[in-house]
Scaffold this motif. Structure first.
Motif, PDB file in Angstrom:
ATOM      1  N   PRO A  38       1.141  -1.394   0.256  1.00  0.00           N
ATOM      2  CA  PRO A  38      -0.068   0.334  -0.198  1.00  0.00           C
ATOM      3  C   PRO A  38       1.098   1.130   0.136  1.00  0.00           C
ATOM      4  O   PRO A  38       2.102   1.135   0.465  1.00  0.00           O
ATOM      5  CB  PRO A  38      -1.367   0.001   1.459  1.00  0.00           C
ATOM      6  N   GLY A  39       0.665   2.056  -0.703  1.00  0.00           N
ATOM      7  CA  GLY A  39       0.828   3.466  -0.576  1.00  0.00           C
ATOM      8  C   GLY A  39       2.394   3.853  -1.549  1.00  0.00           C
ATOM      9  O   GLY A  39       2.612   4.429  -1.691  1.00  0.00           O
ATOM     10  N   GLY A  40       2.386   2.425  -2.686  1.00  0.00           N
ATOM     11  CA  GLY A  40       2.971   2.945  -4.112  1.00  0.00           C
ATOM     12  C   GLY A  40       4.011   2.126  -3.662  1.00  0.00           C
ATOM     13  O   GLY A  40       5.380   2.728  -4.619  1.00  0.00           O
ATOM     14  N   LYS A  41       4.319   1.521  -3.279  1.00  0.00           N
ATOM     15  CA  LYS A  41       5.430   0.375  -2.874  1.00  0.00           C
ATOM     16  C   LYS A  41       6.126  -0.839  -3.937  1.00  0.00           C
ATOM     17  O   LYS A  41       4.787  -1.777  -4.008  1.00  0.00           O
ATOM     18  CB  LYS A  41       6.106   0.280  -1.363  1.00  0.00           C
ATOM     19  N   VAL A  42       6.591  -0.961  -4.489  1.00  0.00           N
ATOM     20  CA  VAL A  42       6.737  -1.997  -5.608  1.00  0.00           C
ATOM     21  C   VAL A  42       8.219  -3.452  -5.218  1.00  0.00           C
ATOM     22  O   VAL A  42       9.537  -2.066  -5.626  1.00  0.00           O
ATOM     23  CB  VAL A  42       6.862  -1.917  -6.742  1.00  0.00           C
ATOM     24  N   TYR A  43       8.183  -3.803  -4.674  1.00  0.00           N
ATOM     25  CA  TYR A  43       9.175  -4.619  -5.150  1.00  0.00           C
ATOM     26  C   TYR A  43       9.902  -5.908  -5.501  1.00  0.00           C
ATOM     27  O   TYR A  43       8.535  -6.920  -5.910  1.00  0.00           O
ATOM     28  CB  TYR A  43       9.933  -5.444  -3.025  1.00  0.00           C
ATOM     29  N   LEU A  44      10.975  -6.196  -5.831  1.00  0.00           N
ATOM     30  CA  LEU A  44      11.553  -7.672  -6.761  1.00  0.00           C
ATOM     31  C   LEU A  44      12.401  -7.930  -6.373  1.00  0.00           C
ATOM     32  O   LEU A  44      13.434  -7.499  -5.284  1.00  0.00           O
ATOM     33  CB  LEU A  44      11.656  -6.731  -8.046  1.00  0.00           C
ATOM     34  N   PHE A  45      12.198  -9.549  -5.712  1.00  0.00           N
ATOM     35  CA  PHE A  45      13.266  -9.954  -4.994  1.00  0.00           C
ATOM     36  C   PHE A  45      14.265 -10.842  -6.468  1.00  0.00           C
ATOM     37  O   PHE A  45      13.714 -11.473  -7.637  1.00  0.00           O
ATOM     38  CB  PHE A  45      12.156 -11.311  -4.159  1.00  0.00           C
ATOM     39  N   ASN A  46      15.631 -10.699  -5.482  1.00  0.00           N
ATOM     40  CA  ASN A  46      16.638 -10.964  -6.684  1.00  0.00           C
ATOM     41  C   ASN A  46      16.388 -12.254  -7.244  1.00  0.00           C
ATOM     42  O   ASN A  46      16.969 -12.885  -8.215  1.00  0.00           O
ATOM     43  CB  ASN A  46      17.922 -10.730  -5.629  1.00  0.00           C
ATOM     44  N   GLY A  47      15.924 -13.218  -6.563  1.00  0.00           N
ATOM     45  CA  GLY A  47      15.633 -14.527  -6.850  1.00  0.00           C
ATOM     46  C   GLY A  47      14.184 -14.602  -8.012  1.00  0.00           C
ATOM     47  O   GLY A  47      15.146 -15.750  -8.583  1.00  0.00           O
ATOM     48  N   LEU A  48      13.316 -14.135  -8.421  1.00  0.00           N
ATOM     49  CA  LEU A  48      13.158 -13.844  -9.150  1.00  0.00           C
ATOM     50  C   LEU A  48      13.859 -13.354 -10.446  1.00  0.00           C
ATOM     51  O   LEU A  48      13.396 -13.453 -11.925  1.00  0.00           O
ATOM     52  CB  LEU A  48      11.888 -13.151  -8.789  1.00  0.00           C
ATOM     53  N   LEU A  49      14.100 -12.229  -9.952  1.00  0.00           N
ATOM     54  CA  LEU A  49      15.320 -11.610 -11.356  1.00  0.00           C
ATOM     55  C   LEU A  49      16.226 -12.703 -11.996  1.00  0.00           C
ATOM     56  O   LEU A  49      16.838 -12.486 -13.265  1.00  0.00           O
ATOM     57  CB  LEU A  49      16.274 -10.609 -10.522  1.00  0.00           C
ATOM     58  N   ALA A  50      16.395 -13.429 -10.756  1.00  0.00           N
ATOM     59  CA  ALA A  50      17.697 -14.383 -11.597  1.00  0.00           C
ATOM     60  C   ALA A  50      17.246 -15.711 -12.192  1.00  0.00           C
ATOM     61  O   ALA A  50      17.827 -16.201 -12.684  1.00  0.00           O
ATOM     62  CB  ALA A  50      18.162 -15.899 -10.006  1.00  0.00           C
ATOM     63  N   LYS A  51      16.248 -15.664 -12.581  1.00  0.00           N
ATOM     64  CA  LYS A  51      15.415 -16.961 -13.260  1.00  0.00           C
ATOM     65  C   LYS A  51      14.877 -16.258 -14.909  1.00  0.00           C
ATOM     66  O   LYS A  51      14.817 -16.898 -15.270  1.00  0.00           O
ATOM     67  CB  LYS A  51      14.037 -17.432 -12.613  1.00  0.00           C
ATOM     68  N   ALA A  52      15.224 -14.521 -14.864  1.00  0.00           N
ATOM     69  CA  ALA A  52      14.207 -14.208 -15.855  1.00  0.00           C
ATOM     70  C   ALA A  52      15.546 -14.288 -17.011  1.00  0.00           C
ATOM     71  O   ALA A  52      16.917 -14.362 -16.686  1.00  0.00           O
ATOM     72  CB  ALA A  52      14.398 -12.736 -15.585  1.00  0.00           C
ATOM     73  N   GLU A  53      15.241 -13.921 -18.108  1.00  0.00           N
ATOM     74  CA  GLU A  53      15.913 -14.462 -19.615  1.00  0.00           C
ATOM     75  C   GLU A  53      16.288 -13.017 -20.530  1.00  0.00           C
ATOM     76  O   GLU A  53      16.805 -12.971 -20.878  1.00  0.00           O
ATOM     77  CB  GLU A  53      15.389 -15.105 -20.046  1.00  0.00           C
ATOM     78  N   ASN A  54      15.023 -12.065 -19.504  1.00  0.00           N
ATOM     79  CA  ASN A  54      15.159 -11.401 -20.817  1.00  0.00           C
ATOM     80  C   ASN A  54      14.928 -10.161 -20.311  1.00  0.00           C
ATOM     81  O   ASN A  54      13.948 -10.046 -19.315  1.00  0.00           O
ATOM     82  CB  ASN A  54      14.729 -11.454 -22.277  1.00  0.00           C
ATOM     83  N   PRO A  55      14.633  -8.947 -19.954  1.00  0.00           N
ATOM     84  CA  PRO A  55      14.186  -7.365 -19.801  1.00  0.00           C
ATOM     85  C   PRO A  55      12.489  -7.277 -20.048  1.00  0.00           C
ATOM     86  O   PRO A  55      11.667  -7.368 -19.203  1.00  0.00           O
ATOM     87  CB  PRO A  55      14.605  -6.336 -20.389  1.00  0.00           C
ATOM     88  N   ASP A  56      12.026  -8.343 -20.745  1.00  0.00           N
ATOM     89  CA  ASP A  56      10.554  -8.189 -21.224  1.00  0.00           C
ATOM     90  C   ASP A  56       9.728  -9.399 -20.669  1.00  0.00           C
ATOM     91  O   ASP A  56       8.325  -8.850 -19.722  1.00  0.00           O
ATOM     92  CB  ASP A  56      10.247  -8.764 -22.421  1.00  0.00           C
ATOM     93  N   GLU A  57      10.933  -9.880 -19.820  1.00  0.00           N
ATOM     94  CA  GLU A  57      10.338 -10.496 -18.531  1.00  0.00           C
ATOM     95  C   GLU A  57      10.199 -10.189 -17.450  1.00  0.00           C
ATOM     96  O   GLU A  57       8.358 -10.183 -16.538  1.00  0.00           O
ATOM     97  CB  GLU A  57      10.900 -12.153 -18.567  1.00  0.00           C
ATOM     98  N   VAL A  58      11.052  -9.304 -16.753  1.00  0.00           N
ATOM     99  CA  VAL A  58      10.934  -8.882 -16.016  1.00  0.00           C
ATOM    100  C   VAL A  58       9.562  -7.135 -15.716  1.00  0.00           C
ATOM    101  O   VAL A  58       8.961  -7.590 -14.918  1.00  0.00           O
ATOM    102  CB  VAL A  58      12.267  -8.702 -14.988  1.00  0.00           C
ATOM    103  N   PRO A  84      13.951  -1.961 -27.303  1.00  0.00           N
ATOM    104  CA  PRO A  84      13.883  -2.582 -26.439  1.00  0.00           C
ATOM    105  C   PRO A  84      14.232  -1.935 -25.073  1.00  0.00           C
ATOM    106  O   PRO A  84      14.837  -1.142 -25.180  1.00  0.00           O
ATOM    107  CB  PRO A  84      15.452  -3.087 -26.527  1.00  0.00           C
ATOM    108  N   LEU A  85      13.611  -2.621 -24.057  1.00  0.00           N
ATOM    109  CA  LEU A  85      13.654  -1.757 -22.477  1.00  0.00           C
ATOM    110  C   LEU A  85      14.895  -1.366 -21.861  1.00  0.00           C
ATOM    111  O   LEU A  85      15.360  -0.302 -21.440  1.00  0.00           O
ATOM    112  CB  LEU A  85      12.769  -2.625 -22.107  1.00  0.00           C
ATOM    113  N   LEU A  86      16.270  -2.014 -21.969  1.00  0.00           N
ATOM    114  CA  LEU A  86      17.453  -2.401 -21.745  1.00  0.00           C
ATOM    115  C   LEU A  86      18.568  -3.050 -22.878  1.00  0.00           C
ATOM    116  O   LEU A  86      18.256  -3.267 -23.779  1.00  0.00           O
ATOM    117  CB  LEU A  86      17.522  -3.026 -21.055  1.00  0.00           C
ATOM    118  N   THR A  87      19.169  -2.387 -22.569  1.00  0.00           N
ATOM    119  CA  THR A  87      20.443  -2.438 -23.477  1.00  0.00           C
ATOM    120  C   THR A  87      20.747  -3.887 -22.965  1.00  0.00           C
ATOM    121  O   THR A  87      20.697  -4.451 -21.878  1.00  0.00           O
ATOM    122  CB  THR A  87      21.775  -1.540 -24.025  1.00  0.00           C
ATOM    123  N   SER A  88      22.088  -4.561 -23.755  1.00  0.00           N
ATOM    124  CA  SER A  88      22.997  -5.778 -23.043  1.00  0.00           C
ATOM    125  C   SER A  88      22.829  -5.737 -22.012  1.00  0.00           C
ATOM    126  O   SER A  88      23.122  -6.135 -21.370  1.00  0.00           O
ATOM    127  CB  SER A  88      23.219  -6.946 -24.227  1.00  0.00           C
TER     128      SER A  88
END
Length: 370
Positions: free
Chosen positions: A209-229, A352-356
């Protein structure tokens, strides 16, 4: 009178009178009395009147089988009359129209069972329909300042519960800010939205609540490209846009939260409910999850990027069983979400949202600074 013959008892009963046992409610003395059924029930002993009870005041009292035990509303509380003669008892009962008014007979038991079932049905109805309706009506009325304060309390709890710290590798943080900014602007949200990556191996993401978003590094580690995240972050921004966390808190916290809301107590029971239920188990409803998916698909398409990669990430994390990721548990299966995101995907038309290099830096955001 104890020695009266059956013929004598029958004669007495036929005349509207007969023997009984009487306790006056004052002493413990057991009296053998004669009852006379006239305009009132007259109780006598050795030719002397002991008491007279109006039939309308007489009530049945629990007694052993074969005994009619009675009391009177106007007699002492412990006064009792016991009638063992069946014929006399039947005559007496026929004159006392209110004899069972306070007794739980078959009708009374049926009424109790009926009211109990009705109460149970009411509780179920409140849980299934009442609380969601209340949550929908109250959520827009909760002041944003209150919601931000609640988010701050929940923020501290999350970091304690998961023993997580905000990852702040400079290059990774710069890439993360770039990604979040693009998504936030496409979603039509202002700069009050706060976001970060937490150093936890758990593959998860959530909105507070109040406008906070968190991403856990465990999910980031499993991602293969910026679009997934990006799709996952857009999904969580959808929850923020719809204020689903606050709505779920009111719904799941129920009475405890409503009391806290009235008295301003968000550091005690209400925050605990939010931390243990809404965050850990991600108690967003199926409808809220579906709406957040729609929001994410729309955001990704406005960016000219595909939504399918998000579905692929969720399926990769959870597997076909749909387990392991709290943003999906109890909600639409990952296969179904992937199918939906794939079906609605147009060809990529945006950059692309991010460069390599930026993507590589984001993947290393939780590593030590160089």
């Amino acid at each position: 009178m104890d020695s009266a013959t059956p013929e004598q008892l029958s004669s007495l009963t036929s005349q509207g009178s007969g023997p009984a046992i009487y306790f006056d409610g004052v002493s413990s003395r057991r009296r053998t009395v004669v009852l006379h059924l006239s305009e009132r029930l007259e109780i006598g002993e050795d030719g002397q009147a002991l008491a007279a009870w109006d039939y309308s005041d007489i009530r049945r009292v629990d007694g052993p089988a074969g005994v009619l035990r009675l009391s009177s509303l106007t007699a002492p509380a412990l006064a009792r009359l016991e009638v063992r003669d069946a014929a006399l008892a039947a005559q007496l009962v026929s004159r006392c129209a209110s004899i069972d008014d306070h007794m739980i007979g078959r009708r009374g038991v049926a009424a109790i069972v009926g009211w109990s079932l009705a109460a149970a049905a009411s509780i179920v109805a409140v849980v299934l329909f009442g609380l969601p309706l209340i949550a929908d009506r109250l959520t827009p009325l909760v002041p944003e300042a209150f919601e931000r304060r609640l988010g701050e309390v929940a923020d501290a709890q999350v970091k304690t519960m998961f023993d997580a710290k905000v990852c702040d590798n400079a290059a990774g943080q710069k890439a993360f800010v770039k990604l979040v900014t693009a998504i936030r602007e496409s979603a039509g949200l202002d700069t009050s939205v706060q976001s970060g990556v937490l150093s936890s191996p758990i593959p998860n993401a959530f909105a507070l609540p109040g406008g906070k978003v968190y991403l856990f590094n465990g999910l980031l580690a499993k991602a293969e490209n910026p679009d997934e995240v990006a799709g996952v972050l857009a999904h969580e921004l959808g929850h923020l846009k719809h204020r689903d966390s606050m709505r779920g808190l009111i719904h799941n916290g129920g009475t405890s939260f409503l009391v806290g809301l009235l008295f301003g107590d968000i550091t005690g029971s209400s925050a605990l409910i939010f931390g243990s239920r809404t965050l850990v188990t991600s108690s967003h409803s199926r409808e809220a999850e579906t709406n957040a998916d729609s929001f994410a698909i729309d955001v990704m398409h406005r960016l000219g990027r595909p939504a399918k990669p998000t579905g692929e990430l969720l399926l990769r994390v959870t597997g076909k069983e749909g387990k392991g990721l709290s943003i999906i548990s109890t909600h639409p299966l990952s296969e179904d979400r992937l199918t939906r995101m794939s079906r609605q995907d147009p060809p990529a038309s945006g950059p692309p949202l991010l460069t390599s290099e930026e993507w590589k830096a984001l993947k290393s955001i939780c590593s030590a600074k160089i």
